[in-house]
Design an enzyme around this catalytic site. Structure first.
Site, PDB file in Angstrom:
ATOM      1  N   ILE A 240      54.339  43.626  10.056  1.00 39.66           N
ATOM      2  CA  ILE A 240      55.270  42.723   9.323  1.00 39.66           C
ATOM      3  C   ILE A 240      55.078  41.215   9.805  1.00 39.66           C
ATOM      4  O   ILE A 240      54.655  40.974  10.684  1.00 39.66           O
ATOM      5  CB  ILE A 240      56.758  43.064   9.743  1.00 39.66           C
TER       6      ILE A 240
ATOM      7  N   TYR B 271      43.461  43.674  18.437  1.00 39.11           N
ATOM      8  CA  TYR B 271      44.714  43.945  18.903  1.00 39.11           C
ATOM      9  C   TYR B 271      44.611  44.027  20.270  1.00 39.11           C
ATOM     10  O   TYR B 271      45.319  43.662  21.156  1.00 39.11           O
ATOM     11  CB  TYR B 271      45.535  45.155  18.357  1.00 39.11           C
TER      12      TYR B 271
ATOM     13  N   THR C  88      55.160  38.163  10.935  1.00 38.27           N
ATOM     14  CA  THR C  88      56.259  37.271  11.801  1.00 38.27           C
ATOM     15  C   THR C  88      55.332  36.226  12.476  1.00 38.27           C
ATOM     16  O   THR C  88      54.137  36.355  12.625  1.00 38.27           O
ATOM     17  CB  THR C  88      57.008  38.023  12.991  1.00 38.27           C
TER      18      THR C  88
ATOM     19  N   LYS D  41      50.819  47.837  24.885  1.00 39.29           N
ATOM     20  CA  LYS D  41      51.820  48.613  24.046  1.00 39.29           C
ATOM     21  C   LYS D  41      51.839  50.266  24.479  1.00 39.29           C
ATOM     22  O   LYS D  41      52.819  50.991  24.589  1.00 39.29           O
ATOM     23  CB  LYS D  41      51.590  48.525  22.500  1.00 39.29           C
TER      24      LYS D  41
HETATM   25  P1  NAP Z   1      58.343  37.213  17.111  1.00 41.20           P
HETATM   26  O1  NAP Z   1      59.437  36.977  15.930  1.00 41.20           O
HETATM   27  O2  NAP Z   1      57.459  36.247  17.251  1.00 41.20           O
HETATM   28  O3  NAP Z   1      59.207  37.722  18.157  1.00 41.20           O
HETATM   29  C1  NAP Z   1      58.361  37.865  19.500  1.00 41.20           C
HETATM   30  C2  NAP Z   1      59.539  37.231  20.344  1.00 41.20           C
HETATM   31  O4  NAP Z   1      59.108  37.362  21.936  1.00 41.20           O
HETATM   32  C3  NAP Z   1      59.784  35.851  20.190  1.00 41.20           C
HETATM   33  O5  NAP Z   1      61.117  35.549  20.110  1.00 41.20           O
HETATM   34  C4  NAP Z   1      59.259  35.302  21.522  1.00 41.20           C
HETATM   35  O6  NAP Z   1      59.802  34.071  21.754  1.00 41.20           O
HETATM   36  C5  NAP Z   1      59.616  36.377  22.487  1.00 41.20           C
HETATM   37  N1  NAP Z   1      58.979  36.077  23.722  1.00 41.20           N
HETATM   38  C6  NAP Z   1      57.721  36.118  24.223  1.00 41.20           C
HETATM   39  N2  NAP Z   1      57.539  35.630  25.440  1.00 41.20           N
HETATM   40  C7  NAP Z   1      58.871  35.710  25.824  1.00 41.20           C
HETATM   41  C8  NAP Z   1      59.183  35.421  27.284  1.00 41.20           C
HETATM   42  N3  NAP Z   1      58.472  35.184  28.457  1.00 41.20           N
HETATM   43  N4  NAP Z   1      60.669  35.535  27.495  1.00 41.20           N
HETATM   44  C9  NAP Z   1      61.651  35.701  26.237  1.00 41.20           C
HETATM   45  N5  NAP Z   1      61.087  35.961  25.094  1.00 41.20           N
HETATM   46  C10 NAP Z   1      59.779  35.781  24.998  1.00 41.20           C
HETATM   47  O7  NAP Z   1      57.453  38.538  16.617  1.00 41.20           O
HETATM   48  P2  NAP Z   1      57.816  40.091  16.037  1.00 41.20           P
HETATM   49  O8  NAP Z   1      56.945  40.329  15.189  1.00 41.20           O
HETATM   50  O9  NAP Z   1      59.262  40.187  15.647  1.00 41.20           O
HETATM   51  O10 NAP Z   1      57.863  40.774  17.656  1.00 41.20           O
HETATM   52  C11 NAP Z   1      58.730  41.480  17.978  1.00 41.20           C
HETATM   53  C12 NAP Z   1      58.482  42.697  18.629  1.00 41.20           C
HETATM   54  O11 NAP Z   1      58.093  43.800  17.632  1.00 41.20           O
HETATM   55  C13 NAP Z   1      57.177  42.450  19.501  1.00 41.20           C
HETATM   56  O12 NAP Z   1      57.243  43.539  20.604  1.00 41.20           O
HETATM   57  C14 NAP Z   1      55.970  42.769  18.602  1.00 41.20           C
HETATM   58  O13 NAP Z   1      54.752  43.371  19.394  1.00 41.20           O
HETATM   59  C15 NAP Z   1      56.722  44.036  17.828  1.00 41.20           C
HETATM   60  N6  NAP Z   1      56.057  44.765  16.799  1.00 41.20           N
HETATM   61  C16 NAP Z   1      55.663  43.922  15.931  1.00 41.20           C
HETATM   62  C17 NAP Z   1      55.011  44.023  14.609  1.00 41.20           C
HETATM   63  C18 NAP Z   1      54.753  43.310  13.524  1.00 41.20           C
HETATM   64  O14 NAP Z   1      53.707  43.401  12.675  1.00 41.20           O
HETATM   65  N7  NAP Z   1      55.150  41.942  13.523  1.00 41.20           N
HETATM   66  C19 NAP Z   1      54.587  45.454  14.378  1.00 41.20           C
HETATM   67  C20 NAP Z   1      55.027  46.472  15.448  1.00 41.20           C
HETATM   68  C21 NAP Z   1      55.578  45.971  16.421  1.00 41.20           C
HETATM   69  P3  NAP Z   1      58.759  32.762  21.675  1.00 41.20           P
HETATM   70  O15 NAP Z   1      58.969  32.583  20.269  1.00 41.20           O
HETATM   71  O16 NAP Z   1      59.686  31.699  22.495  1.00 41.20           O
HETATM   72  O17 NAP Z   1      57.565  32.814  22.423  1.00 41.20           O
END
Ligand code: NAP
Length: 256
Positions: free
Chosen positions: A192, A156, A194, A163
């Site tokens: 999750i 990570y 994604t 974070k």
């Molecule tokens: P995701 O669907 O890939 O979402 C990440 C988002 O960030 C995407 O829409 C991405 O857009 C956007 N992004 C990245 N750079 C950007 C920029 N410069 N301007 C605007 N948007 C930008 O994945 P997700 O898992 O739902 O992630 C959402 C949040 O949840 C993140 O903060 C992640 O760290 C957090 N989180 C995820 C998990 C997990 O297991 N999935 C667990 C805990 C926390 P693009 O696709 O265009 O890059």
């Protein structure tokens, strides 16, 4: 009972596709009566976002790359023109260059560190600053974090450090914005599957490990994160600010 967010307006950042946590949150806020603005990073994503935006009546899509100050300023001008006032902001955005998540942490590059912190942490400060003048009746800002902020999760890497900075940012913003009745909280979600998660090496082992060790013996669903975000976005949590709320089936409480 009146819907929790009836008459409120929410802007949600981070909808890349229907697996995005931001999308699960948007669905819950919409079901609770909120009027929604969804943002996507660039024109390439506009097409994917179009179908999602259209599936939630009354929702509009806006382009905004959060690493670009001019785009952030322009977006909030448009939001002000369109809605006048904002009540909720959801920041569900993170990014680190792929190389930083595959080599040992000690090899983190200066540029990789900068990008990860700019996109994943500074963006929350920039968005909160731009949103605050529109939150004239107070408001709620919610971001997404992960357990790798506190404990070492191999691979990570710099995202864990980002974070940790994000969680500290939540507390400092909560202090600054509290006098304007704006609350700032984070949800620490369990893993999750994604698009962003796919970039983390060994992600399926993380999913497996959670099932084995979490008290609830399963992984979290995006919908459950959406419901927790609704709690933080609504008047159900009016005295909660500066907090990290774990939505991880209890994984974080375990020592062994
Ligand atoms: P995701 O669907 O890939 O979402 C990440 C988002 O960030 C995407 O829409 C991405 O857009 C956007 N992004 C990245 N750079 C950007 C920029 N410069 N301007 C605007 N948007 C930008 O994945 P997700 O898992 O739902 O992630 C959402 C949040 O949840 C993140 O903060 C992640 O760290 C957090 N989180 C995820 C998990 C997990 O297991 N999935 C667990 C805990 C926390 P693009 O696709 O265009 O890059």
């Amino acid at each position: 009972m009146t819907a929790l967010l009836e008459g409120r307006t929410a802007v949600v950042f981070g909808v890349a596709n229907k697996r995005s946590i931001a999308w699960a949150i948007a669905q819950q806020l919409h079901a609770a009566g909120a009027r929604l603005a969804l943002t996507y990073q660039n024109e390439r994503l506009a097409l994917e976002a179009k179908d999602l935006v259209e599936s939630l009546p009354g929702t509009e899509g806006f382009q905004c790359d959060v690493s670009n100050d001019a785009e952030v300023t322009r977006l909030f001008e448009r939001l002000q023109e369109r809605y006048g006032k904002l009540d909720v902001l959801v920041h569900s955005i993170a990014f680190a260059p792929a190389a930083e998540l595959s080599r040992p942490f000690v090899e983190t590059s200066r540029e990789g560190f900068r990008i990860a912190h700019d996109v994943s942490v500074y963006s929350l400060i920039a968005l909160a600053r731009a949103a605050a003048p529109l939150m004239t009746d107070g408001g709620s800002i919610v971001t997404l974090t992960y357990y790798g902020a506190e404990k070492v999760v191999p691979k990570y890497n710099v995202m864990g450090v980002a974070k940790a900075a994000l969680e500290a940012t939540v507390r400092y913003l909560a202090y600054d914005l509290g006098k304007q009745k704006i609350r700032v909280n984070a949800i620490s979600a369990g893993p999750i599957k994604t698009l962003a998660a796919r970039g983390i090496a060994g992600f399926s082992d993380m999913l497996k490990g959670h099932v084995e060790r979490a008290p609830l013996q399963r992984n979290v669903e995006a919908e459950e994160v959406g419901k927790a975000a609704l709690f933080l976005a609504s008047d159900l949590s009016t005295a909660v600010t500066g907090e990290v709320l774990y939505v991880d089936c209890g994984y974080n409480i375990m020592g062994f």
